[in-house]
Enzyme design. Sequence first.
Site, PDB file in Angstrom:
ATOM      1  N   TYR A 222       0.874  -1.179   0.000  1.00 38.06           N
ATOM      2  CA  TYR A 222       0.000   0.000   0.000  1.00 38.06           C
ATOM      3  C   TYR A 222       0.908   1.225   0.000  1.00 38.06           C
ATOM      4  CZ  TYR A 222      -4.162   2.629   1.522  1.00 38.06           C
ATOM      5  OH  TYR A 222      -5.193   3.512   1.613  1.00 38.06           O
TER       6      TYR A 222
ATOM      7  N   ARG B  47      -5.851  10.030 -10.940  1.00 44.04           N
ATOM      8  CA  ARG B  47      -5.284  10.752  -9.781  1.00 44.04           C
ATOM      9  C   ARG B  47      -4.779   9.702  -8.796  1.00 44.04           C
ATOM     10  NH1 ARG B  47      -5.424  10.041  -4.982  1.00 44.04           N
ATOM     11  NH2 ARG B  47      -7.369  10.782  -4.132  1.00 44.04           N
TER      12      ARG B  47
ATOM     13  N   LYS C 140      -5.782  -1.906  -2.622  1.00 38.97           N
ATOM     14  CA  LYS C 140      -6.927  -1.652  -1.728  1.00 38.97           C
ATOM     15  C   LYS C 140      -7.645  -2.968  -1.411  1.00 38.97           C
ATOM     16  CE  LYS C 140      -7.018   2.954  -1.409  1.00 38.97           C
ATOM     17  NZ  LYS C 140      -7.274   3.810  -0.261  1.00 38.97           N
TER      18      LYS C 140
ATOM     19  N   GLU D 264     -12.113   4.708  -6.657  1.00 37.58           N
ATOM     20  CA  GLU D 264     -10.838   5.067  -6.031  1.00 37.58           C
ATOM     21  C   GLU D 264      -9.959   5.857  -6.991  1.00 37.58           C
ATOM     22  OE1 GLU D 264     -10.114   3.880  -2.717  1.00 37.58           O
ATOM     23  OE2 GLU D 264      -8.608   5.446  -2.892  1.00 37.58           O
ATOM     24  N   ASP D 265      -9.422   6.946  -6.477  1.00 40.75           N
ATOM     25  CA  ASP D 265      -8.405   7.719  -7.203  1.00 40.75           C
ATOM     26  C   ASP D 265      -8.870   8.210  -8.576  1.00 40.75           C
ATOM     27  OD1 ASP D 265      -7.017   7.345  -4.901  1.00 40.75           O
ATOM     28  OD2 ASP D 265      -5.229   6.498  -5.821  1.00 40.75           O
TER      29      ASP D 265
ATOM     30  N   ASP E 264     -14.015   6.355  -1.963  1.00 40.07           N
ATOM     31  CA  ASP E 264     -13.141   6.230  -0.796  1.00 40.07           C
ATOM     32  C   ASP E 264     -12.367   7.518  -0.518  1.00 40.07           C
ATOM     33  OD1 ASP E 264     -11.764   4.795   1.225  1.00 40.07           O
ATOM     34  OD2 ASP E 264     -10.091   4.482  -0.136  1.00 40.07           O
ATOM     35  N   ASP E 265     -11.935   8.211  -1.565  1.00 40.47           N
ATOM     36  CA  ASP E 265     -11.122   9.416  -1.366  1.00 40.47           C
ATOM     37  C   ASP E 265     -11.936  10.545  -0.767  1.00 40.47           C
ATOM     38  OD1 ASP E 265      -8.611   8.450  -2.605  1.00 40.47           O
ATOM     39  OD2 ASP E 265      -9.973   8.196  -4.293  1.00 40.47           O
TER      40      ASP E 265
ATOM     41  N   ASN F 125      -0.421  11.508   0.073  1.00 42.07           N
ATOM     42  CA  ASN F 125       0.382  10.311  -0.186  1.00 42.07           C
ATOM     43  C   ASN F 125       0.985  10.388  -1.585  1.00 42.07           C
ATOM     44  OD1 ASN F 125      -0.489   9.008   2.255  1.00 42.07           O
ATOM     45  ND2 ASN F 125      -2.443   8.661   1.253  1.00 42.07           N
TER      46      ASN F 125
HETATM   47  N1  LIG Z   1      -4.571   9.967   3.996  1.00 43.34           N
HETATM   48  C1  LIG Z   1      -5.520   9.478   3.245  1.00 43.34           C
HETATM   49  O1  LIG Z   1      -6.226   8.541   3.633  1.00 43.34           O
HETATM   50  C2  LIG Z   1      -5.803  10.067   1.921  1.00 43.34           C
HETATM   51  C3  LIG Z   1      -4.962  10.962   1.335  1.00 43.34           C
HETATM   52  N2  LIG Z   1      -5.268  11.494   0.115  1.00 43.34           N
HETATM   53  C4  LIG Z   1      -4.274  12.339  -0.511  1.00 43.34           C
HETATM   54  O2  LIG Z   1      -4.771  13.638  -0.666  1.00 43.34           O
HETATM   55  C5  LIG Z   1      -4.217  14.220  -1.830  1.00 43.34           C
HETATM   56  C6  LIG Z   1      -5.323  14.890  -2.618  1.00 43.34           C
HETATM   57  O3  LIG Z   1      -6.287  13.965  -3.041  1.00 43.34           O
HETATM   58  P1  LIG Z   1      -7.640  14.475  -3.730  1.00 43.34           P
HETATM   59  O4  LIG Z   1      -8.294  15.483  -2.889  1.00 43.34           O
HETATM   60  O5  LIG Z   1      -8.423  13.293  -4.121  1.00 43.34           O
HETATM   61  O6  LIG Z   1      -7.058  15.164  -5.032  1.00 43.34           O
HETATM   62  P2  LIG Z   1      -7.686  16.400  -5.799  1.00 43.34           P
HETATM   63  O7  LIG Z   1      -6.905  16.538  -7.045  1.00 43.34           O
HETATM   64  O8  LIG Z   1      -9.154  16.272  -5.889  1.00 43.34           O
HETATM   65  O9  LIG Z   1      -7.372  17.640  -4.835  1.00 43.34           O
HETATM   66  C7  LIG Z   1      -6.107  18.199  -4.648  1.00 43.34           C
HETATM   67  C8  LIG Z   1      -6.302  19.694  -4.531  1.00 43.34           C
HETATM   68  O10 LIG Z   1      -5.075  20.253  -4.150  1.00 43.34           O
HETATM   69  C9  LIG Z   1      -4.944  21.463  -4.868  1.00 43.34           C
HETATM   70  N3  LIG Z   1      -3.563  21.900  -4.960  1.00 43.34           N
HETATM   71  C10 LIG Z   1      -2.600  21.489  -5.797  1.00 43.34           C
HETATM   72  N4  LIG Z   1      -1.471  22.194  -5.598  1.00 43.34           N
HETATM   73  C11 LIG Z   1      -1.736  23.061  -4.612  1.00 43.34           C
HETATM   74  C12 LIG Z   1      -0.974  24.071  -3.975  1.00 43.34           C
HETATM   75  N5  LIG Z   1       0.294  24.317  -4.336  1.00 43.34           N
HETATM   76  N6  LIG Z   1      -1.548  24.786  -2.991  1.00 43.34           N
HETATM   77  C13 LIG Z   1      -2.829  24.547  -2.638  1.00 43.34           C
HETATM   78  N7  LIG Z   1      -3.599  23.609  -3.205  1.00 43.34           N
HETATM   79  C14 LIG Z   1      -3.064  22.876  -4.190  1.00 43.34           C
HETATM   80  C15 LIG Z   1      -5.522  21.145  -6.236  1.00 43.34           C
HETATM   81  O11 LIG Z   1      -5.851  22.317  -6.965  1.00 43.34           O
HETATM   82  C16 LIG Z   1      -6.724  20.323  -5.857  1.00 43.34           C
HETATM   83  O12 LIG Z   1      -7.882  21.091  -5.688  1.00 43.34           O
HETATM   84  C17 LIG Z   1      -3.477  13.109  -2.564  1.00 43.34           C
HETATM   85  O13 LIG Z   1      -2.095  13.245  -2.357  1.00 43.34           O
HETATM   86  C18 LIG Z   1      -3.938  11.855  -1.896  1.00 43.34           C
HETATM   87  O14 LIG Z   1      -2.926  10.874  -1.843  1.00 43.34           O
HETATM   88  C19 LIG Z   1      -6.430  11.213  -0.544  1.00 43.34           C
HETATM   89  C20 LIG Z   1      -7.299  10.311  -0.011  1.00 43.34           C
HETATM   90  C21 LIG Z   1      -7.020   9.632   1.240  1.00 43.34           C
HETATM   91  C1  LIG Z   2      -5.099   6.740   0.686  1.00 42.60           C
HETATM   92  C2  LIG Z   2      -5.730   7.134  -0.547  1.00 42.60           C
HETATM   93  O1  LIG Z   2      -6.817   6.683  -0.857  1.00 42.60           O
HETATM   94  C3  LIG Z   2      -5.074   8.081  -1.401  1.00 42.60           C
HETATM   95  O2  LIG Z   2      -4.021   8.607  -1.044  1.00 42.60           O
HETATM   96  O3  LIG Z   2      -5.609   8.320  -2.488  1.00 42.60           O
HETATM   97 MG   LIG Z   3      -7.235   6.953  -2.905  1.00 46.80          MG
END
Ligand SMILES: NC(=O)C1=CN([C@@H]2O[C@H](COP(=O)(O)OP(=O)(O)OC[C@H]3O[C@@H](n4cnc5c(N)ncnc54)[C@H](O)[C@@H]3O)[C@@H](O)[C@H]2O)C=CC1
Ligand SMILES: CC(=O)C(=O)O
Ligand SMILES: [Mg+2]
Length: 553
Positions: A98, A151, A169, A240-241, A263-264, A413
């Site tokens: 993962y 993504r 997953k 997912e993603d 999930d996201d 991540n």
């Molecule tokens: N810890 C966890 O369980 C999870 C972590 N994530 C992580 O969260 C991150 C985002 O995922 P999503 O929201 O699905 O992606 P997304 O693409 O929908 O959202 C990311 C946002 O960040 C913004 N962004 C990009 N560069 C930026 C900057 N320099 N300053 C401010 N904002 C900026 C983008 O414009 C976008 O709106 C990924 O890295 C993902 O791995 C996502 C799901 C679960």
């Molecule tokens: C953990 C997860 O779902 C993500 O980083 O997209």
């Molecule tokens: Mg994800």
Amino acid sequence: MHSNDDGSRTGIDLLFEPALNKGTAFTEKERLKHGLMGLLPPHVETLEQQTLRAYDALQAKDTDLEKHIYLRSLQDTNEVLFYNLVVTHVQEMMPLIYTPVVGAACEQFSEIYRHPRGLFIPYPQRDKIDHILDNAINDVVEAIVVTDGERILGLGDQGAGGMGIPIGKLSLYTAAGGVDPRVTLPIILDAGTNNKERLADPLYIGWRHERIAGDDYFEFVDQFVQAVKRKWPNVLLQFEDFAQPHAEPLLEKYRDQLCTYNDDIQGTAAVAAGTLLAACKIMDKPLKEHIISFLGAGSAGAGIAEQLIRIMVDEGLSDADARKRVFMVDRFGLLHDEMDGLMPFQQKLMHHREDVASWSSAKDGSISLLDVMKNAHPSILIGVSGQGGLFTEDIIREMAKHTESPIIFPLSNPTSRAEAIPKDLINWTDGKALVATGSPFDAVDYKGETHFIAQSNNTYIFPGIGLGILASGATRVTDGMFMASARALGELSPALDDHHAPLLPPVSEIRAVSKSVARAVAIQAQKEGVAPSTSVDDLDERIENKYWVPAYD
Ligand SMILES: NC(=O)C1=CN([C@@H]2O[C@H](COP(=O)(O)OP(=O)(O)OC[C@H]3O[C@@H](n4cnc5c(N)ncnc54)[C@H](O)[C@@H]3O)[C@@H](O)[C@H]2O)C=CC1
Ligand SMILES: CC(=O)C(=O)O
Ligand SMILES: [Mg+2]
């Protein structure tokens, strides 16, 4: 094919069937019965002995990616052995199957591709989706994880390489959530890729075409969802993603049509909320008294924000007052109503420009995260921007000036995308910060005290959601079920008893956590009438009975 009169596989075909293969653990009687004589070395082993060998072989690999390749290969050879190895050393194995290593595996999916697993559905074959689903090797499918690879974690568009994510997953559906691997199915919807590196790679395994977009894209996904509904009307379908322009619209479109969730958006919201609820409890300060800031107002950011707003409303605030306490900063600064191009889900989270007009320190009038720190004085900061290093020292020091115990969650991540590393956060706040991350990080020693770092990752939620849904027979996934999962997780925080402990239970306890989450989810599903009602005792029994453990039949 080598088979018995009843059609069951025998001989070499049985050894190439990962769900049935026992390798050297086939008994002499079984070897005789299934035509395996001479195909295996003579010494019959136990699963434990096989697991020791597999663990040693894993240790001999030099890099984490090689370890990932080895584990994936083992999964495609002997599933029981793979899961026994993962479950026995879950804390050590999770980062390999993962985040973070799955990120590199997706980026290099074409180079490390060995065996087929799951289904590839390329856009040019969209009229044959029914036929493709018929080719799934499972007789029964209860849980699907699907991505379109656009993504992948914070690594962007990986095209067909994104298949590593549904595989990873679903491995956790089984290793953590006890879902029988034989009823799980990873799927990639290959809508092309805009990743030039992938398109130029002579080894790229995906459809070599730029991504299809607009109506064509949504029609493609619809062809897939309708085919899934025809083939497995009761299946749990996890998205997912998916990239931001698609994730939320697809969730809204399908959430009332079948048993599905994103999930996201939803799983992430629940884990962040659960972690924060624990933090609020140990600080003896309800969420409604916090000011919350986000860097990244995408699927995850908005999902978490809406969940936190629901909690603040449960705690007695009006919806409008709760929204006033949430500040979403994206690429062009704080979201406000004079900003162009916001998605509808972002518009629900913007502030009135006139309320914050004086905050800007930039010539273009945009309001940065630092401006938010100076003016709103948030006590909670959540990073879901997918960009590494954006929580800079000046931002964090400014935050720490105005709050006694800053709660800081760089959740992006894989590791390279974390908005800050815990060591820096602890240093910059003089040891005051409560930190949780999306990918695993070691504890930080600061001035003689050890700060444990919880991994606030949706892996604490989705396996339990899966188990709860399958065990209860739920037909829909509701917001209430995610709220129940968040509260159940928050209650399990070791920090409630010992303030120095991490905010979440260790990954080594993920199986017990998933069962508790499943129980809460199933009870809530019954309460909301989306699962047939039974007694709680009955539910507990169903969860136990459903819980698959790696052992040979
Ligand atoms: N810890 C966890 O369980 C999870 C972590 N994530 C992580 O969260 C991150 C985002 O995922 P999503 O929201 O699905 O992606 P997304 O693409 O929908 O959202 C990311 C946002 O960040 C913004 N962004 C990009 N560069 C930026 C900057 N320099 N300053 C401010 N904002 C900026 C983008 O414009 C976008 O709106 C990924 O890295 C993902 O791995 C996502 C799901 C679960
Ligand atoms: C953990 C997860 O779902 C993500 O980083 O997209
Ligand atoms: Mg994800």
